[in-house]
Motif scaffolding. Structure first.
Motif, PDB file in Angstrom:
ATOM      1  N   ALA A  80       0.834  -1.215   0.000  1.00 38.28           N
ATOM      2  CA  ALA A  80       0.000   0.000   0.000  1.00 38.28           C
ATOM      3  C   ALA A  80       0.864   1.258   0.000  1.00 38.28           C
ATOM      4  O   ALA A  80       0.421   2.318  -0.461  1.00 38.28           O
ATOM      5  N   ALA A  81       2.105   1.142   0.480  1.00 35.15           N
ATOM      6  CA  ALA A  81       2.968   2.320   0.567  1.00 35.15           C
ATOM      7  C   ALA A  81       3.860   2.467  -0.669  1.00 35.15           C
ATOM      8  O   ALA A  81       4.675   3.397  -0.742  1.00 35.15           O
ATOM      9  N   LEU A  82       3.744   1.568  -1.637  1.00 35.13           N
ATOM     10  CA  LEU A  82       4.628   1.587  -2.809  1.00 35.13           C
ATOM     11  C   LEU A  82       3.871   2.036  -4.056  1.00 35.13           C
ATOM     12  O   LEU A  82       2.661   1.809  -4.171  1.00 35.13           O
ATOM     13  N   ALA A  83       4.624   2.637  -5.001  1.00 36.23           N
ATOM     14  CA  ALA A  83       4.024   2.932  -6.310  1.00 36.23           C
ATOM     15  C   ALA A  83       3.848   1.612  -7.052  1.00 36.23           C
ATOM     16  O   ALA A  83       4.705   0.730  -6.974  1.00 36.23           O
ATOM     17  N   VAL A  84       2.729   1.444  -7.748  1.00 35.63           N
ATOM     18  CA  VAL A  84       2.510   0.177  -8.450  1.00 35.63           C
ATOM     19  C   VAL A  84       3.480   0.038  -9.617  1.00 35.63           C
ATOM     20  O   VAL A  84       3.986   1.013 -10.154  1.00 35.63           O
ATOM     21  N   GLY A  85       3.752  -1.206  -9.975  1.00 34.34           N
ATOM     22  CA  GLY A  85       4.691  -1.508 -11.053  1.00 34.34           C
ATOM     23  C   GLY A  85       4.596  -2.982 -11.379  1.00 34.34           C
ATOM     24  O   GLY A  85       3.496  -3.539 -11.429  1.00 34.34           O
ATOM     25  N   ARG A  86       5.757  -3.615 -11.525  1.00 33.55           N
ATOM     26  CA  ARG A  86       5.781  -5.061 -11.803  1.00 33.55           C
ATOM     27  C   ARG A  86       6.093  -5.810 -10.518  1.00 33.55           C
ATOM     28  O   ARG A  86       7.039  -5.460  -9.814  1.00 33.55           O
ATOM     29  N   ALA A  87       5.334  -6.865 -10.256  1.00 35.03           N
ATOM     30  CA  ALA A  87       5.537  -7.641  -9.025  1.00 35.03           C
ATOM     31  C   ALA A  87       5.729  -9.110  -9.355  1.00 35.03           C
ATOM     32  O   ALA A  87       5.152  -9.632 -10.319  1.00 35.03           O
ATOM     33  N   LEU A 132      -2.685  -7.968  -5.807  1.00 32.35           N
ATOM     34  CA  LEU A 132      -1.749  -6.998  -6.402  1.00 32.35           C
ATOM     35  C   LEU A 132      -2.307  -6.467  -7.727  1.00 32.35           C
ATOM     36  O   LEU A 132      -2.290  -5.258  -7.988  1.00 32.35           O
ATOM     37  N   ALA A 133      -2.807  -7.368  -8.561  1.00 28.08           N
ATOM     38  CA  ALA A 133      -3.371  -6.943  -9.858  1.00 28.08           C
ATOM     39  C   ALA A 133      -4.574  -6.022  -9.633  1.00 28.08           C
ATOM     40  O   ALA A 133      -4.764  -5.052 -10.378  1.00 28.08           O
ATOM     41  N   GLU A 134      -5.356  -6.315  -8.617  1.00 30.02           N
ATOM     42  CA  GLU A 134      -6.513  -5.450  -8.328  1.00 30.02           C
ATOM     43  C   GLU A 134      -6.064  -4.039  -7.926  1.00 30.02           C
ATOM     44  O   GLU A 134      -6.799  -3.065  -8.115  1.00 30.02           O
ATOM     45  N   GLN A 135      -4.847  -3.955  -7.359  1.00 31.69           N
ATOM     46  CA  GLN A 135      -4.333  -2.627  -6.971  1.00 31.69           C
ATOM     47  C   GLN A 135      -3.638  -1.937  -8.152  1.00 31.69           C
ATOM     48  O   GLN A 135      -3.142  -0.824  -8.012  1.00 31.69           O
ATOM     49  N   GLY A 136      -3.530  -2.624  -9.293  1.00 26.03           N
ATOM     50  CA  GLY A 136      -2.923  -2.011 -10.477  1.00 26.03           C
ATOM     51  C   GLY A 136      -1.554  -2.553 -10.845  1.00 26.03           C
ATOM     52  O   GLY A 136      -0.968  -2.141 -11.847  1.00 26.03           O
ATOM     53  N   TRP A 137      -1.022  -3.493 -10.039  1.00 25.81           N
ATOM     54  CA  TRP A 137       0.287  -4.085 -10.363  1.00 25.81           C
ATOM     55  C   TRP A 137       0.135  -5.078 -11.517  1.00 25.81           C
ATOM     56  O   TRP A 137      -0.907  -5.716 -11.668  1.00 25.81           O
ATOM     57  N   ASP A 138       1.195  -5.229 -12.313  1.00 26.71           N
ATOM     58  CA  ASP A 138       1.322  -6.385 -13.205  1.00 26.71           C
ATOM     59  C   ASP A 138       2.015  -7.451 -12.370  1.00 26.71           C
ATOM     60  O   ASP A 138       3.152  -7.235 -11.920  1.00 26.71           O
ATOM     61  N   ARG A 142      -3.635  -8.584 -16.151  1.00 32.50           N
ATOM     62  CA  ARG A 142      -2.470  -8.065 -15.412  1.00 32.50           C
ATOM     63  C   ARG A 142      -1.762  -9.158 -14.619  1.00 32.50           C
ATOM     64  O   ARG A 142      -0.897  -8.865 -13.804  1.00 32.50           O
ATOM     65  N   THR A 143      -2.149 -10.424 -14.811  1.00 29.83           N
ATOM     66  CA  THR A 143      -1.502 -11.504 -14.054  1.00 29.83           C
ATOM     67  C   THR A 143      -0.928 -12.554 -14.988  1.00 29.83           C
ATOM     68  O   THR A 143      -1.387 -12.722 -16.121  1.00 29.83           O
ATOM     69  N   ALA A 144       0.078 -13.259 -14.495  1.00 30.18           N
ATOM     70  CA  ALA A 144       0.596 -14.451 -15.171  1.00 30.18           C
ATOM     71  C   ALA A 144       0.992 -15.425 -14.081  1.00 30.18           C
ATOM     72  O   ALA A 144       1.406 -15.014 -12.981  1.00 30.18           O
TER      73      ALA A 144
END
Ligand code: SAM
Length: 221
Positions: A46-53, A67-73, A99-101
């Protein structure tokens, strides 16, 4: 999608490889985890900018989907094909599959040229068949992008009272041990290496206290 064999590290163990053991465990019933995000990950991310996870030992994909629901790939890796299939289905149900694999693979050998803003391992712990956990975590630090974070959350104490016999022998890691296992150089800063108590809920709905080891580090260059 590919899967590899993991060799059992427990001498004389009757249960075979870690992959077989986890497959058996997942086959016992539909859905062995809650499907909800792990609290430590939710708090940290929650404290990080979204990106690749990248989620190491993603199980049935609860963290990947969140994570994908929060906008992360988000990419999840797990030894168990069954768990990976469940994760894929969960991401479709949640409408975040773009946004998931999910990949079934042994993290002791899995390789990637990709670099991630967040690499997370939630309870990447295995008993009675041990895995080369320290080596997996050390390798995974190499997948973190500059400026990115590595989060290692582990059970620091038995997660419930009703421990099966094989688990009585299991040694739970301390934050310092997990941090040391990473063998980080001065390109990293330690954000947290601490024990965190948490209230969990049993399958019967009863609250109980558990203790997590949380290691969060950031690659600075
Ligand atoms: C205790 S579960 C945690 C699952 C998930 N992270 C969660 O919090 O619900 C540990 C997971 O690690 C996976 N695992 C164990 N050894 C592995 C390995 N060598 N490579 C990939 N996954 C592994 C298991 O299949 C299992 O799904």
């Amino acid at each position: 999608m590919h899967a590899h064999e993991t060799t059992a590290a427990t001498a004389g163990s009757p249960v075979g490889s870690a992959r077989d053991w986890w497959e058996q465990r997942y086959a016992e019933r539909d859905g062995i985890w809650s499907g909800r995000v792990n609290a430590v990950l939710a708090d940290v991310a929650a404290a990080l900018a979204v990106g690749r996870a990248l989620d190491l030992g993603c199980g049935e994909g609860g963290d990947v989907v969140w994570l994908a629901e929060q906008g992360w790939d988000a990419l999840g890796i797990d030894l168990s094909v069954t768990a990976i299939e469940r994760g894929s289905r969960a991401s479709v149900s949640a409408g975040v599959d773009e946004r998931t694999a999910f990949v079934a693979a042994d993290l002791a050998r899995w390789e990637t040229a990709a670099r991630f803003d967040l690499v997370t391992a939630s309870y990447l712990q295995s008993w009675p068949v041990e895995i080369p956990r320290a080596e997996i975590l050390r390798r995974a630090s190499g997948f973190v992008a500059v400026g990115g974070h590595l989060l290692v959350t582990a059970h620091a104490a038995p997660p419930h009272d009703d421990l099966p016999a094989e688990m009585q022998e299991y040694r739970f890691p301390t934050p310092d041990e997990d941090l040391a296992a990473l063998q980080l150089d001065d390109a990293w800063e330690v954000v947290a290496a601490e024990l965190r108590p948490r209230t969990a809920t049993t399958p019967e709905g009863d609250p109980h206290e558990v203790l997590d080891s949380v290691v969060l580090v950031r690659r600075t260059r």
